[in-house]
Scaffold this active site. Structure first.
Site, PDB file in Angstrom:
ATOM      1  N   VAL A  11       0.832  -1.207   0.000  1.00  0.00           N
ATOM      2  CA  VAL A  11       0.000   0.000   0.000  1.00  0.00           C
ATOM      3  C   VAL A  11       0.867   1.259   0.000  1.00  0.00           C
ATOM      4  CG1 VAL A  11      -1.718   1.325   1.292  1.00  0.00           C
ATOM      5  CG2 VAL A  11      -1.923  -1.160   1.133  1.00  0.00           C
ATOM      6  N   THR A 121      -5.295  -0.563   7.254  1.00  0.00           N
ATOM      7  CA  THR A 121      -6.648  -0.991   7.623  1.00  0.00           C
ATOM      8  C   THR A 121      -6.717  -1.135   9.142  1.00  0.00           C
ATOM      9  OG1 THR A 121      -6.891  -2.100   5.519  1.00  0.00           O
ATOM     10  CG2 THR A 121      -8.381  -2.794   7.284  1.00  0.00           C
ATOM     11  N   PHE A 150      -8.477   0.668  -1.499  1.00  0.00           N
ATOM     12  CA  PHE A 150      -9.192  -0.489  -2.070  1.00  0.00           C
ATOM     13  C   PHE A 150      -8.361  -1.097  -3.201  1.00  0.00           C
ATOM     14  CE2 PHE A 150     -12.230   2.615  -0.415  1.00  0.00           C
ATOM     15  CZ  PHE A 150     -12.879   1.842   0.549  1.00  0.00           C
ATOM     16  N   LEU A 151      -7.047  -1.084  -3.008  1.00  0.00           N
ATOM     17  CA  LEU A 151      -6.129  -1.557  -4.055  1.00  0.00           C
ATOM     18  C   LEU A 151      -6.026  -3.072  -4.022  1.00  0.00           C
ATOM     19  CD1 LEU A 151      -3.166   0.900  -3.280  1.00  0.00           C
ATOM     20  CD2 LEU A 151      -5.085   1.283  -4.865  1.00  0.00           C
ATOM     21  N   ARG A 152      -6.076  -3.681  -5.213  1.00  0.00           N
ATOM     22  CA  ARG A 152      -5.827  -5.124  -5.291  1.00  0.00           C
ATOM     23  C   ARG A 152      -4.354  -5.346  -5.564  1.00  0.00           C
ATOM     24  NH1 ARG A 152      -9.305  -6.092 -10.388  1.00  0.00           N
ATOM     25  NH2 ARG A 152      -8.418  -4.037 -10.682  1.00  0.00           N
ATOM     26  N   GLU A 153      -3.737  -6.308  -4.904  1.00  0.00           N
ATOM     27  CA  GLU A 153      -2.347  -6.640  -5.225  1.00  0.00           C
ATOM     28  C   GLU A 153      -2.283  -7.085  -6.679  1.00  0.00           C
ATOM     29  OE1 GLU A 153      -0.292  -9.318  -2.591  1.00  0.00           O
ATOM     30  OE2 GLU A 153      -0.997  -8.175  -0.870  1.00  0.00           O
ATOM     31  N   PHE A 247     -16.376 -11.725  -8.278  1.00  0.00           N
ATOM     32  CA  PHE A 247     -16.195 -12.489  -7.034  1.00  0.00           C
ATOM     33  C   PHE A 247     -17.182 -13.649  -6.912  1.00  0.00           C
ATOM     34  CE2 PHE A 247     -12.755 -10.561  -4.674  1.00  0.00           C
ATOM     35  CZ  PHE A 247     -12.451  -9.546  -5.554  1.00  0.00           C
ATOM     36  N   GLY A 251     -13.931 -22.297  -5.974  1.00  0.00           N
ATOM     37  CA  GLY A 251     -12.683 -23.055  -5.916  1.00  0.00           C
ATOM     38  C   GLY A 251     -12.138 -23.111  -4.502  1.00  0.00           C
ATOM     39  N   CYS A 258      -5.309  -9.655   3.065  1.00  0.00           N
ATOM     40  CA  CYS A 258      -6.424  -8.762   3.412  1.00  0.00           C
ATOM     41  C   CYS A 258      -7.693  -9.492   3.856  1.00  0.00           C
ATOM     42  CB  CYS A 258      -6.731  -7.860   2.236  1.00  0.00           C
ATOM     43  SG  CYS A 258      -5.279  -6.997   1.661  1.00  0.00           S
TER      44      CYS A 258
HETATM   45  C1  UGA Z   1      -8.495  -7.294  -1.719  1.00  0.00           C
HETATM   46  C2  UGA Z   1      -9.613  -6.392  -2.264  1.00  0.00           C
HETATM   47  O1  UGA Z   1     -10.059  -6.891  -3.528  1.00  0.00           O
HETATM   48  C3  UGA Z   1      -9.113  -4.955  -2.429  1.00  0.00           C
HETATM   49  O2  UGA Z   1     -10.185  -4.123  -2.835  1.00  0.00           O
HETATM   50  C4  UGA Z   1      -8.573  -4.471  -1.079  1.00  0.00           C
HETATM   51  O3  UGA Z   1      -8.037  -3.159  -1.165  1.00  0.00           O
HETATM   52  C5  UGA Z   1      -7.478  -5.405  -0.612  1.00  0.00           C
HETATM   53  O4  UGA Z   1      -7.999  -6.743  -0.495  1.00  0.00           O
HETATM   54  C6  UGA Z   1      -6.980  -4.899   0.727  1.00  0.00           C
HETATM   55  O5  UGA Z   1      -7.755  -4.928   1.682  1.00  0.00           O
HETATM   56  O6  UGA Z   1      -5.886  -4.333   0.793  1.00  0.00           O
HETATM   57  P1  UGA Z   1      -6.415  -8.598  -2.779  1.00  0.00           P
HETATM   58  O7  UGA Z   1      -6.256  -9.242  -1.438  1.00  0.00           O
HETATM   59  O8  UGA Z   1      -5.227  -8.053  -3.466  1.00  0.00           O
HETATM   60  O9  UGA Z   1      -7.473  -7.371  -2.694  1.00  0.00           O
HETATM   61  O10 UGA Z   1      -7.012  -9.716  -3.739  1.00  0.00           O
HETATM   62  P2  UGA Z   1      -8.374 -10.046  -4.504  1.00  0.00           P
HETATM   63  O11 UGA Z   1      -8.141  -9.883  -5.936  1.00  0.00           O
HETATM   64  O12 UGA Z   1      -9.525  -9.364  -3.898  1.00  0.00           O
HETATM   65  O13 UGA Z   1      -8.474 -11.618  -4.193  1.00  0.00           O
HETATM   66  C7  UGA Z   1      -8.487 -12.118  -2.853  1.00  0.00           C
HETATM   67  C8  UGA Z   1      -8.613 -13.612  -2.846  1.00  0.00           C
HETATM   68  O14 UGA Z   1      -9.916 -14.017  -3.254  1.00  0.00           O
HETATM   69  C9  UGA Z   1      -7.647 -14.350  -3.776  1.00  0.00           C
HETATM   70  O15 UGA Z   1      -7.098 -15.456  -3.083  1.00  0.00           O
HETATM   71  C10 UGA Z   1      -8.508 -14.819  -4.923  1.00  0.00           C
HETATM   72  O16 UGA Z   1      -8.023 -16.009  -5.516  1.00  0.00           O
HETATM   73  C11 UGA Z   1      -9.836 -15.063  -4.209  1.00  0.00           C
HETATM   74  N1  UGA Z   1     -11.018 -14.973  -5.095  1.00  0.00           N
HETATM   75  C12 UGA Z   1     -11.330 -13.798  -5.707  1.00  0.00           C
HETATM   76  C13 UGA Z   1     -11.835 -16.086  -5.263  1.00  0.00           C
HETATM   77  O17 UGA Z   1     -11.573 -17.165  -4.692  1.00  0.00           O
HETATM   78  N2  UGA Z   1     -12.949 -15.982  -6.052  1.00  0.00           N
HETATM   79  C14 UGA Z   1     -13.276 -14.814  -6.692  1.00  0.00           C
HETATM   80  O18 UGA Z   1     -14.306 -14.802  -7.382  1.00  0.00           O
HETATM   81  C15 UGA Z   1     -12.449 -13.700  -6.504  1.00  0.00           C
END
Ligand code: UGA
Length: 433
Positions: A11, A121, A150-153, A247, A251, A258
């Site tokens: 972040v 957070t 709200f950044l995704r890695e 989302f 799986g 996060c």
């Molecule tokens: C998440 C949020 O998406 C961000 O908005 C937020 O800012 C961030 O946490 C944070 O709090 O800092 P991130 O952890 O980078 O971001 O990853 P995501 O892309 O959200 O995925 C999280 C997990 O959910 C991954 O393991 C992914 O494989 C899983 N996932 C995602 C699923 O199993 N199914 C889905 O449909 C989507």
């Protein structure tokens, strides 16, 4: 503006580099001398798409510098962004020690009116506690603003410039306007509210996204029992605009730094306030169970797992990152090793980060084909495009019977694999085993 950013993790460094590229003068504080040296030379200590270029550009423009001492950085700071770690404690509580330490240091060393912008957070109520406990006792005015990220890695730079909303929690209109100057070049709705509500927006957003994932995983599990196909069900459900298509990928469930931390943190805050957040407890439980279901699928199809060879494809918690925090693959590998499985694993980026979290008997190989030699089964744990697109004919020749595929991300082409003679098993998808 003159901005100090405390913490150069995912972040902090994204915020620092993006703000510097938007023309602000940024000083980023990093205590770790090795990381500091790397950053000064333009090297990002972790993988994040597009961040290297932004860092090098900001350095070349003289807009960013790095320093190890927060108190020395405070000289000209109008705004101090806090992006320090807030890890989970074993009971789910959020460890705020790094936040407290940084705020105390600011209170002691601030030389002018300063705005603290909380990017880490922190549980709802933290801003109020900090204001009462520390900020009221400073010799210069210190304002506190909650401005969750709200950044995704893996997509953080894109997300910085294209947010769905910018949330600012602060009761002082002048301070709000100053904070919004940081985002002057970003076109997004700006939502202003009180500090505690802004803190809650962050937790509610992550908890809701985690809920969607656990919900669709339960539907997928039920699909298997009634003979429905989640590949048909989830997209059709997501076409309802009130639900949305995102989302709903079933799986192995969520990992990362996060969702696991924030769902547990919110559960703790609920309990602490005398409220039982039953839905959230189930979300957490369902997510943990998906990992066990993967092991059960392997066991059901292979029989006694002892001595079996299984390859795990993907170690990162999701594609596009080298981060293995709370990654499903790590738990599953440990379960398999406990059952006496001979495990080989691969990942395009995350092997070095995974190594210290795994038993030494796990063979780690950057070459997926090498990891698959002699395997009776493989589990796809992370849907990296390069893993999904392996040469499956070649893989079949490397593997041994029964050529079992457990697709932990429902990402593989079932028909093609079945035609090639694999035994396929997904999550809520009809297979052929
Ligand atoms: C998440 C949020 O998406 C961000 O908005 C937020 O800012 C961030 O946490 C944070 O709090 O800092 P991130 O952890 O980078 O971001 O990853 P995501 O892309 O959200 O995925 C999280 C997990 O959910 C991954 O393991 C992914 O494989 C899983 N996932 C995602 C699923 O199993 N199914 C889905 O449909 C989507």
């Amino acid at each position: 503006m003159d901005v100090v950013v405390v913490g150069t993790g995912y972040v902090g460094l994204v915020a620092a580099c993006c703000l510097a590229n938007s023309g602000h003068r940024v000083v980023a504080v990093e205590k770790d001398r090795v990381k500091l040296a790397a950053l000064e030379q333009g090297r990002v200590p972790f993988y994040e798409e597009g961040l290297d270029e932004l860092l090098q550009n900001a350095l070349a423009q003289g807009k960013i510098s790095f320093i190890s001492s927060l108190s020395n950085a405070l000289q000209d700071a109008e705004v101090v962004l806090l992006a320090v770690g807030t890890p989970s404690l074993p009971d789910g509580r959020v460890d705020l020690s790094q936040v407290y330490a940084a705020v105390q240091e600011i209170v002691q060393h601030a030389r002018r009116e300063t705005i603290i912008v909380m990017k880490s957070t922190v549980p709802p109520g933290t801003g109020r506690t900090l204001s009462k406990r520390f900020l009221a006792h400073c010799h210069v005015p210190i304002h506190y603003v909650s401005n969750p990220e709200f950044l995704r890695e893996g997509k953080a730079v894109w997300d910085w410039y294209h947010p769905d909303r910018i949330v600012v929690g602060c009761g002082d209109e002048t301070v709000v306007q100053q904070v919004l100057e940081l985002y002057a070049d970003i076109d997004a709705p700006k939502v202003v509210m009180d500090v505690t509500s802004a803190e809650m927006v962050k937790y509610a957003s992550n908890a809701f996204l985690a809920t969607k994932i656990s919900f669709i995983n339960e539907i997928a599990n039920l699909c298997e029992l009634v003979g429905a196909d989640i590949d048909k069900v989830a997209p059709a459900v997501g076409m309802d605009q009130r639900i949305g298509p995102h989302f709903l990928q079933s799986g192995l469930g969520y990992g990362g730094s996060c969702f696991p931390k924030d769902t547990k943190g919110l559960d703790y805050v609920s309990s602490f306030n005398g409220y039982r957040f039953s839905l959230l407890k189930s979300v957490i439980e369902v997510n943990a169970r998906q990992r066990i279901i993967a092991v059960r699928k392997l066991q059901e199809k292979l029989g006694d797992l002892h001595g079996k060879n299984i390859a795990v494809l993907g170690l990162a918690f999701k594609p596009g990152t080298d981060d293995v925090r709370e990654a499903p693959a790590l738990d599953i590998i440990k379960y398999l090793v406990d059952e006496g499985v001979v495990v080989a694993a691969t990942d395009p980026l995350a092997i070095e980060n995974a190594r210290s979290h795994l038993p030494s008997c796990v063979k780690l190989s950057p070459d997926p084909y090498e990891a698959l030699v002699g395997a009776q089964a493989f589990l796809l744990a992370t849907e990296w495009p390069q893993l999904v697109a392996l040469d499956w004919e070649k893989v079949k020749n490397l593997m041994r019977e029964p050529y079992l595929v457990v697709d932990g991300r429902n990402a593989l082409d079932v028909r093609r694999l079945v035609d090639l003679g694999y035994r396929y098993c997904g999550f809520g998808r009809p297979g052929n085993f």
